[in-house]
Design a protein around this motif. Sequence first.
Motif, PDB file in Angstrom:
ATOM      1  N   TYR A   1     -10.294  -1.326  -6.706  1.00 44.51           N
ATOM      2  CA  TYR A   1     -10.768  -2.537  -7.384  1.00 44.51           C
ATOM      3  C   TYR A   1      -9.763  -2.983  -8.449  1.00 44.51           C
ATOM      4  CZ  TYR A   1     -15.367  -2.610  -5.173  1.00 44.51           C
ATOM      5  OH  TYR A   1     -16.368  -2.711  -4.264  1.00 44.51           O
ATOM      6  N   HIS A   2      -9.191  -2.022  -9.158  1.00 40.55           N
ATOM      7  CA  HIS A   2      -8.179  -2.361 -10.160  1.00 40.55           C
ATOM      8  C   HIS A   2      -6.980  -3.028  -9.491  1.00 40.55           C
ATOM      9  CE1 HIS A   2      -5.966  -2.165 -13.923  1.00 40.55           C
ATOM     10  NE2 HIS A   2      -4.942  -1.709 -13.240  1.00 40.55           N
TER      11      HIS A   2
ATOM     12  N   PRO B   1       8.372   3.275  -3.684  1.00 40.99           N
ATOM     13  CA  PRO B   1       8.294   3.865  -2.338  1.00 40.99           C
ATOM     14  C   PRO B   1       7.453   3.001  -1.391  1.00 40.99           C
ATOM     15  CG  PRO B   1       7.056   5.187  -3.938  1.00 40.99           C
ATOM     16  CD  PRO B   1       7.564   3.975  -4.668  1.00 40.99           C
ATOM     17  N   PRO B   2       7.683   3.105  -0.072  1.00 39.47           N
ATOM     18  CA  PRO B   2       6.977   2.227   0.868  1.00 39.47           C
ATOM     19  C   PRO B   2       5.515   2.607   1.125  1.00 39.47           C
ATOM     20  CG  PRO B   2       8.526   3.632   2.043  1.00 39.47           C
ATOM     21  CD  PRO B   2       8.733   3.905   0.588  1.00 39.47           C
ATOM     22  N   TYR B   3       5.167   3.887   1.008  1.00 36.47           N
ATOM     23  CA  TYR B   3       3.766   4.253   1.290  1.00 36.47           C
ATOM     24  C   TYR B   3       3.264   5.448   0.493  1.00 36.47           C
ATOM     25  CZ  TYR B   3       6.403   7.252   4.509  1.00 36.47           C
ATOM     26  OH  TYR B   3       7.324   8.106   5.043  1.00 36.47           O
ATOM     27  N   ASP B   4       4.129   6.399   0.136  1.00 29.64           N
ATOM     28  CA  ASP B   4       3.609   7.648  -0.420  1.00 29.64           C
ATOM     29  C   ASP B   4       3.494   7.583  -1.937  1.00 29.64           C
ATOM     30  OD1 ASP B   4       2.480   9.902   0.606  1.00 29.64           O
ATOM     31  OD2 ASP B   4       4.239  11.164   0.345  1.00 29.64           O
ATOM     32  N   ASP B   5       2.580   6.762  -2.419  1.00 29.11           N
ATOM     33  CA  ASP B   5       2.412   6.524  -3.856  1.00 29.11           C
ATOM     34  C   ASP B   5       0.992   6.017  -4.082  1.00 29.11           C
ATOM     35  OD1 ASP B   5       4.216   5.559  -6.512  1.00 29.11           O
ATOM     36  OD2 ASP B   5       2.384   4.411  -6.149  1.00 29.11           O
ATOM     37  N   PRO B   6       0.290   6.558  -5.099  1.00 31.23           N
ATOM     38  CA  PRO B   6      -1.116   6.176  -5.301  1.00 31.23           C
ATOM     39  C   PRO B   6      -1.324   4.682  -5.544  1.00 31.23           C
ATOM     40  CG  PRO B   6      -0.512   8.040  -6.709  1.00 31.23           C
ATOM     41  CD  PRO B   6       0.750   7.584  -6.050  1.00 31.23           C
ATOM     42  N   LEU B   7      -0.387   4.033  -6.249  1.00 27.33           N
ATOM     43  CA  LEU B   7      -0.551   2.594  -6.518  1.00 27.33           C
ATOM     44  C   LEU B   7      -0.298   1.754  -5.263  1.00 27.33           C
ATOM     45  CD1 LEU B   7       1.222   2.455  -9.991  1.00 27.33           C
ATOM     46  CD2 LEU B   7      -1.208   2.030  -9.574  1.00 27.33           C
ATOM     47  N   ILE B   8       0.646   2.204  -4.445  1.00 23.95           N
ATOM     48  CA  ILE B   8       0.892   1.517  -3.166  1.00 23.95           C
ATOM     49  C   ILE B   8      -0.338   1.666  -2.269  1.00 23.95           C
ATOM     50  CG2 ILE B   8       2.274   1.544  -1.041  1.00 23.95           C
ATOM     51  CD1 ILE B   8       3.995   0.511  -3.253  1.00 23.95           C
ATOM     52  N   ILE B   9      -0.853   2.886  -2.156  1.00 20.73           N
ATOM     53  CA  ILE B   9      -2.018   3.122  -1.289  1.00 20.73           C
ATOM     54  C   ILE B   9      -3.217   2.313  -1.789  1.00 20.73           C
ATOM     55  CG2 ILE B   9      -3.623   4.861  -0.390  1.00 20.73           C
ATOM     56  CD1 ILE B   9      -1.359   6.954  -0.718  1.00 20.73           C
ATOM     57  N   ALA B  10      -3.418   2.281  -3.115  1.00 13.88           N
ATOM     58  CA  ALA B  10      -4.545   1.511  -3.673  1.00 13.88           C
ATOM     59  C   ALA B  10      -4.394   0.029  -3.343  1.00 13.88           C
ATOM     60  CB  ALA B  10      -4.626   1.716  -5.183  1.00 13.88           C
ATOM     61  N   GLY B  11      -3.175  -0.489  -3.423  1.00 14.49           N
ATOM     62  CA  GLY B  11      -2.936  -1.897  -3.088  1.00 14.49           C
ATOM     63  C   GLY B  11      -3.267  -2.184  -1.634  1.00 14.49           C
ATOM     64  N   GLN B  12      -2.802  -1.311  -0.734  1.00 10.93           N
ATOM     65  CA  GLN B  12      -3.099  -1.520   0.700  1.00 10.93           C
ATOM     66  C   GLN B  12      -4.604  -1.381   0.948  1.00 10.93           C
ATOM     67  OE1 GLN B  12      -0.274  -2.352   0.617  1.00 10.93           O
ATOM     68  NE2 GLN B  12       1.351  -0.974   1.314  1.00 10.93           N
ATOM     69  N   GLY B  13      -5.272  -0.578   0.119  1.00 11.78           N
ATOM     70  CA  GLY B  13      -6.720  -0.376   0.273  1.00 11.78           C
ATOM     71  C   GLY B  13      -7.528  -1.642   0.066  1.00 11.78           C
ATOM     72  N   THR B  14      -6.934  -2.639  -0.605  1.00 12.08           N
ATOM     73  CA  THR B  14      -7.671  -3.896  -0.804  1.00 12.08           C
ATOM     74  C   THR B  14      -7.962  -4.583   0.537  1.00 12.08           C
ATOM     75  OG1 THR B  14      -5.623  -5.167  -1.165  1.00 12.08           O
ATOM     76  CG2 THR B  14      -6.718  -4.259  -3.120  1.00 12.08           C
ATOM     77  N   VAL B  15      -7.192  -4.259   1.577  1.00 16.99           N
ATOM     78  CA  VAL B  15      -7.501  -4.775   2.922  1.00 16.99           C
ATOM     79  C   VAL B  15      -8.891  -4.261   3.347  1.00 16.99           C
ATOM     80  CG1 VAL B  15      -6.841  -4.766   5.365  1.00 16.99           C
ATOM     81  CG2 VAL B  15      -5.064  -4.896   3.611  1.00 16.99           C
TER      82      VAL B  15
END
Length: 314
Positions: A8-9, A143-157
Amino acid sequence: MIPLQDIYHARNQIYDITHVTPLMTSNQLNQLCQNQIFLKAEHIQKTGSFKIRGATNKVKRAVADGASLVTAASSGNHGQAVAYIANLLGVKATIVVPEDVSNAKLAAIKGYGGEIVYCGTTSHERIPKAKQLAATHNGIYIPPYDDPLIIAGQGTVGLEIIEQIPDVDAIVVPVGGGGLISGILSAVKQMKPTVKVIGVEPETANDTFLSLRNQSITAISGTNTIADGLRTTQPGDLTFPILLKTLDDLVLVSEEEIKQAMVFVMERMKQVIEPSSAVSLAAILQHKLGLKDRKIVSVISGGNVDIRNLDKLV
Ligand SMILES: *Cc1c(COP(=O)(O)O)cnc(C)c1O
């Protein structure tokens, strides 16, 4: 899993920059697949792929932390997304690309204002270079995928899908390094755990398939699949445990099946999608999920193809 509140953040961080993408439908597709199919249209997302979601979440934090430069080691959708968001936020982006990068990709990165550094031909050479450039210039490596902020961003899908179709039965997702699917899993399994999440890989890029079977990260030596966004040779240290614990299924598709799915979407739905994103629809079109009369979302992760090469792809 990534905590729901982090996703959500992420949405609060990206909503003024990214699109809430629509779901596209086709009666013909429904009849062929004997399910109700919804295409989650990330191919019309800003920069042409979902990568802008994670990149925006991560680069905004880097800027807040005082970085004056961000770097990435991808000439593809991730590099383009990082260049775009850095330019928008007023920081420099240096994108490390292979010496044999295509002109179309170069033009896209430069068009978004990214600076190019050439380095070798493999990611084993590029990633250390991008990290070193960041370290020596008050920068942060993205990094392209292995990062909590990247994963959280993709999670918005995943958040969007659950809001758009509250009674969705299954979500089908392309798998490269696993950032997109581990983000979607984190959102969906905490909001609505009964929804099935199914990954798809090309047969020749089956590193996650093998890793799941071995229950530990397993590398493949390399692949030439036309799905160039899925050519990673092993899943990530952060993404893989999420998949191992929560993924419902992972299926494989052939190169021919990927091409057929691309042609279907172009002919019938008038949409240009890239091979990496066509794998999810390919799995559905080939009846590989074993589902009937269900509501299924196929994540169309991107639409960046070099139009001049389209005849070679399909
Ligand atoms: C990066 C990418 C993928 C794979 O995403 P991961 O987070 O690496 O699993 C799939 N499709 C497209 C279009 C991509 O750019």
